[in-house]
Scaffold this motif. Structure first.
Motif, PDB file in Angstrom:
ATOM      1  N   VAL A 160       0.963  -1.245  -0.104  1.00  8.94           N
ATOM      2  CA  VAL A 160       0.077  -0.037  -0.006  1.00  8.94           C
ATOM      3  C   VAL A 160       0.923   1.226  -0.129  1.00  8.94           C
ATOM      4  O   VAL A 160       0.189   2.341   0.166  1.00  8.94           O
ATOM      5  CB  VAL A 160      -1.004   0.107   1.224  1.00  8.94           C
ATOM      6  CG1 VAL A 160      -2.054  -1.130   1.193  1.00  8.94           C
ATOM      7  CG2 VAL A 160      -0.247   0.041   2.450  1.00  8.94           C
ATOM      8  N   ALA A 161       1.940   1.016  -0.318  1.00  5.57           N
ATOM      9  CA  ALA A 161       3.167   2.324  -0.165  1.00  5.57           C
ATOM     10  C   ALA A 161       2.565   3.237  -1.350  1.00  5.57           C
ATOM     11  O   ALA A 161       2.849   4.437  -1.182  1.00  5.57           O
ATOM     12  CB  ALA A 161       4.541   2.024  -0.648  1.00  5.57           C
ATOM     13  N   GLY A 162       2.142   2.952  -2.390  1.00  4.85           N
ATOM     14  CA  GLY A 162       1.400   3.757  -3.520  1.00  4.85           C
ATOM     15  C   GLY A 162       0.338   4.654  -2.950  1.00  4.85           C
ATOM     16  O   GLY A 162       0.377   5.775  -3.458  1.00  4.85           O
ATOM     17  N   THR A 163      -0.332   3.977  -2.035  1.00  3.31           N
ATOM     18  CA  THR A 163      -1.632   4.537  -1.535  1.00  3.31           C
ATOM     19  C   THR A 163      -1.209   5.365  -0.552  1.00  3.31           C
ATOM     20  O   THR A 163      -1.799   6.558  -0.465  1.00  3.31           O
ATOM     21  CB  THR A 163      -2.699   3.552  -1.184  1.00  3.31           C
ATOM     22  OG1 THR A 163      -2.956   2.951  -2.378  1.00  3.31           O
ATOM     23  CG2 THR A 163      -3.820   4.318  -0.915  1.00  3.31           C
ATOM     24  N   TYR A 164      -0.252   4.840   0.281  1.00  3.79           N
ATOM     25  CA  TYR A 164       0.029   5.598   1.549  1.00  3.79           C
ATOM     26  C   TYR A 164       1.474   5.839   1.683  1.00  3.79           C
ATOM     27  O   TYR A 164       2.190   5.278   1.980  1.00  3.79           O
ATOM     28  CB  TYR A 164      -0.383   4.824   2.887  1.00  3.79           C
ATOM     29  CG  TYR A 164      -1.770   4.286   3.015  1.00  3.79           C
ATOM     30  CD1 TYR A 164      -3.036   5.303   2.797  1.00  3.79           C
ATOM     31  CD2 TYR A 164      -2.342   2.992   3.390  1.00  3.79           C
ATOM     32  CE1 TYR A 164      -4.135   4.890   2.858  1.00  3.79           C
ATOM     33  CE2 TYR A 164      -3.600   2.562   3.562  1.00  3.79           C
ATOM     34  CZ  TYR A 164      -4.715   3.730   3.280  1.00  3.79           C
ATOM     35  OH  TYR A 164      -6.091   3.607   3.576  1.00  3.79           O
ATOM     36  N   PRO A 165       1.820   6.724   1.057  1.00  2.00           N
ATOM     37  CA  PRO A 165       3.130   7.091   0.970  1.00  2.00           C
ATOM     38  C   PRO A 165       3.728   7.821   2.202  1.00  2.00           C
ATOM     39  O   PRO A 165       2.712   8.236   2.938  1.00  2.00           O
ATOM     40  CB  PRO A 165       3.263   8.146  -0.358  1.00  2.00           C
ATOM     41  CG  PRO A 165       1.990   8.856  -0.347  1.00  2.00           C
ATOM     42  CD  PRO A 165       1.043   7.754  -0.231  1.00  2.00           C
TER      43      PRO A 165
END
Length: 747
Positions: free
Chosen positions: A123-128
């Protein structure tokens, strides 16, 4: 293995929250090991710090909603207190991340751990960045892993991460594990993803394979040349079902080939496309429930009218129960008198099922396995199922993996051992969820699976691929026919691996023999010893075993003898008499001949014959407790194989290799030797084809008269005056065995 920082997390909870009293739990064991007790305690502590009054082990909607409304996200600017931060740090350590010393500070080490956690979750792209968002916190406070564990698949992990990254912002989608293993949560997430891509709104999409989802999938066939998210979902589903394809957004010719293999395996139309039926079989255990089946099972008697209705509906194979312990519940569950004759008359075939209870883990034990094997085999013999029929033993509940290990496998292991002790009259199949079927089969305790896929919510079905050896796939309950032909059945897809039985022995007019009553042992032994001493048999010197040892050996194998007698509809006294007579005549001369056979075929005198005065090469000998030669073993068993009484390969009685193989079995395997005795009797009655010609007589039967008994006993030994004389001496011995068998079974 203890972890110092996990130990510190446990100590923090105990010290801060009154040894658990504040949180409504017991004091945590300070052992440095992560587990649900620690995660539950941390969840309750988080709720406590947020002011939630009703504390719970569950990180549910209330906890998630409170996080969202109070803080939005957690970082160094929003963490409300040092203890709140320590809870987060402790949870990070329990998940294997660096929590920064549990010092109450959202420091650089905590931030780095959060960045890594987001990446691992996908989820790093959604929650940078280094903030903790509510759904990530929810995923932090459980036992899910976000790195591969226990030989997890990197490809499956990439699918899990892709699902998390793409759908985490949807209301009812929660972060799933990224451990490289298919599971219930992953299966539900795949269905949610399908529903989201179909355009279902939050609150409508529910992860259930309902009419709306099915209708939508029917317009989303993917095939060679297709690309995009629907291909990603389809290839993801293929990978999760352990099909050897790549997770990709492009539908290639290689993928089409893999789809055709899967469709063929599942008995779907082989199109090479991701059509509705293929989607369905990938997403839920029961697949497309509108598929017509060729097999069915049920608890209702197959009458002529019902048989006609089944035949007209395209059914070929009918599963029926061997036994019903209840005299009031489901009165037609057990196969009824005349029913198998009806099944045969209408060109149907039957596969037998054995289930009494089998609906909870406490049913299963090695002792129960032995009992069920005996009872199922005896009932199969009574109903007329021929040798080689496969009996499906049930696991009719949601057996979790740990229970399969602790209870189900030991049950089937003992069942397999007991079937071997009976002489392997029947094959063993398993009915149950996918995981149980696969594990039991992989252990070698069953060779075919009848899969309870209709129970799609079973944890043993969710996330598990179809067993490789599946024979029947139970997908839906339905009613067919009308009037007298109306019948409710479970509709099953048939793989062709098991075609059931289409011919059956007639119901016996007389009672079959049953197991020996050990309380009768002293009187049986006395009568047998008195008689044998009276006639001076075996007489002479050089005998290997006493009369008592010989009789003990025969009675110790009573299960195998009883099963064989029931199977072939003969009196067990016929087997007992021949085997006992031969065994108590086993002499040093026989031992020397056995050694000669070993020398002939191996070139070496066996260790147990080193002290014999002379060993001469010999191609064959009468050996084992029933004194059967390799040649006569082959001839008798060939005769039964040709008659359809026995499964196996026809061997060459003149070939050294075949004779040696059979000789070793009758020499070393008492159950095999005893199980061959009835075939010798049948072969003798058939005129001993391939040997000294005899006049054909009626095969051994339950109502054999004295003349027939005498003739078969004589033929077991051979021909000539000595064989006749010994047969006369064996007739009173037969009468003794039959006297006790009759007392046990009743007239």
């Amino acid at each position: 293995m203890a972890d110092e920082m996990v130990l510190r997390a446990q100590r923090f909870i105990n010290i801060t929250y009154g040894n658990g009293a504040t949180l409504g739990i017991s004091k945590l064991e300070e052992n440095g090991r992560t587990g649900w007790p620690v995660m539950y305690a941390l969840t309750r502590a988080l709720q406590y710090e947020m002011g939630i009054s009703a504390l719970s082990n569950n990180f549910g909607p209330g906890t998630l909603g409170a996080l969202q409304s109070k803080y939005g996200k957690l970082d160094e600017t929003t963490i409300p207190s040092a203890n709140f931060c320590r809870i987060i740090q402790s949870a990070l350590y329990c998940k294997g991340y660096d929590g920064g010393e549990i010092d109450g500070t959202y420091n650089d080490r905590v931030k780095a751990a959060v960045v890594k956690l987001n990446q691992n979750m996908g989820v790093a792209g959604t929650y940078p960045g280094s903030s903790l968002w509510p759904k990530v916190v929810k995923g932090l406070f459980n036992m899910d892993a976000y790195v591969t564990v226990n030989n997890g698949s990197d490809t499956i992990r990439s699918i899990q991460q892709w699902l998390n990254g793409r759908y985490v912002l949807r209301k009812d989608y929660y972060i799933i594990p990224c451990d490289g293993h298919h599971s219930r949560d992953v299966a539900r997430s795949m269905l949610l993803a399908i529903q989201y891509e179909l355009g279902m709104a939050d609150g409508v999409a529910n992860g259930v394979f309902g009419p709306g989802t099915q209708s939508g999938l029917k317009s989303h066939t993917v095939s060679t040349g297709s690309s995009g998210v629907w291909v990603q979902l389809f290839t993801g589903a293929m990978v999760l079902n352990k099909r050897p394809v790549s997770f990709s957004s492009s539908f290639t010719s290689s993928l089409a080939s893999g789809v055709r293999t899967f469709q063929s395996f599942m008995k779907l139309p082989v199109t090479g496309q991701g059509d509705f039926q293929t989607w369905a079989s990938l997403l839920v255990s029961y697949g497309d429930q509108s598929r017509p089946g060729e097999a069915c099972d049920g608890v209702t008697k197959i009458t002529p009218a019902r048989a006609q209705a089944l035949k007209a509906a395209g059914y070929k194979y009918v599963g029926r129960y061997l036994y019903n312990p209840s005299t009031t519940s489901l009165p037609e569950k057990e196969i009824q008198p005349g029913e198998l004759a009806t099944i045969k008359e209408y060109g149907l075939r039957c596969f037998p099922i054995y289930q009494t209870w089998a609906r909870s883990v406490d049913y299963y034990s090695p002792e129960q396995g032995a009992t069920d094997c005996m009872n199922a085999s005896y009932k199969a013999e009574e109903h007329g199922f021929k040798p080689g029929t496969r009996i499906y033993f049930a696991v009719d509940y949601d057996a979790v993996d740990e229970e399969v290990t602790s209870h189900i496998l030991p049950y089937f292991r003992r069942l397999r051992e007991q079937m071997n002790q009976l002489g392997s009259p029947y094959k063993i199949g398993v009915y149950g969820p996918r995981n149980a079927c696969s594990r039991i089969s992989a252990a070698g305790y069953a060779d075919a699976s009848f899969v309870s896929d209709m129970s799609s919510g079973f944890s043993g079905n969710l996330g598990y691929p179809m067993p490789e050896n599946w024979a029947f796939d139970q997908i839906v309950t339905k009613t067919i026919g009308s009037g007298d032909g109306r019948i409710e059945i479970d509709n099953n897809i048939a793989s062709g691996r098991d075609t059931g039985q289409g011919d059956f022995y007639p119901t016996p007019s007389e009672k079959l023999d049953i197991g020996f009553d050990i309380d009768l042992w002293p009187s049986l032994l006395k009568e047998v010893e008195d008689y044998m001493n009276l006639i001076g048999k075996p007489g002479g010197t050089g005998r290997i075993y006493t009369l008592q040892e010989c009789l003990e050996t025969i009675i110790s194998h009573d299960a195998a003898i009883t099963s064989a007698a029931r199977r072939y509809r003969m009196r067990k006294a016929l087997i007992q008499t021949s085997a006992f007579w031969e065994f108590c005549h086993y002499s040093l001369k026989d031992v020397g001949e056995d050694a000669g056979v070993v020398l002939y075929h191996t070139g070496v005198i066996p260790d147990w014959a080193k002290d014999l005065p002379k060993v001469e090469r010999l191609v064959d000998s009468s050996t084992g407790l029933a004194k059967i030669s390799g040649r006569t073993c082959i001839l008798s068993r060939n005769n039964s194989i040709r008659a359809g009484l026995l499964e196996g390969d026809i061997l060459d009685a003149t070939a050294d290799g075949d004779r040696w193989a059979m000789w070793q079995k009758v020499n070393q395997d008492n159950v095999f030797s005893l199980s061959t005795v009835p075939h010798l009797h049948i072969w003798a009655a058939d005129g001993k084809p391939g040997d000294h010609a005899e006049t054909r007589i009626r095969r051994p039967a339950l109502d054999y008269n004295e003349t027939e008994i005498f003739e078969v006993l004589r033929r077991y030994q051979g021909f000539g005056d000595e064989a006749v004389a010994h047969a006369k001496e064996r007739m009173p011995l037969y009468a003794i065995f039959e006297k006790y068998n009759l007392a046990i079974r009743g007239a």
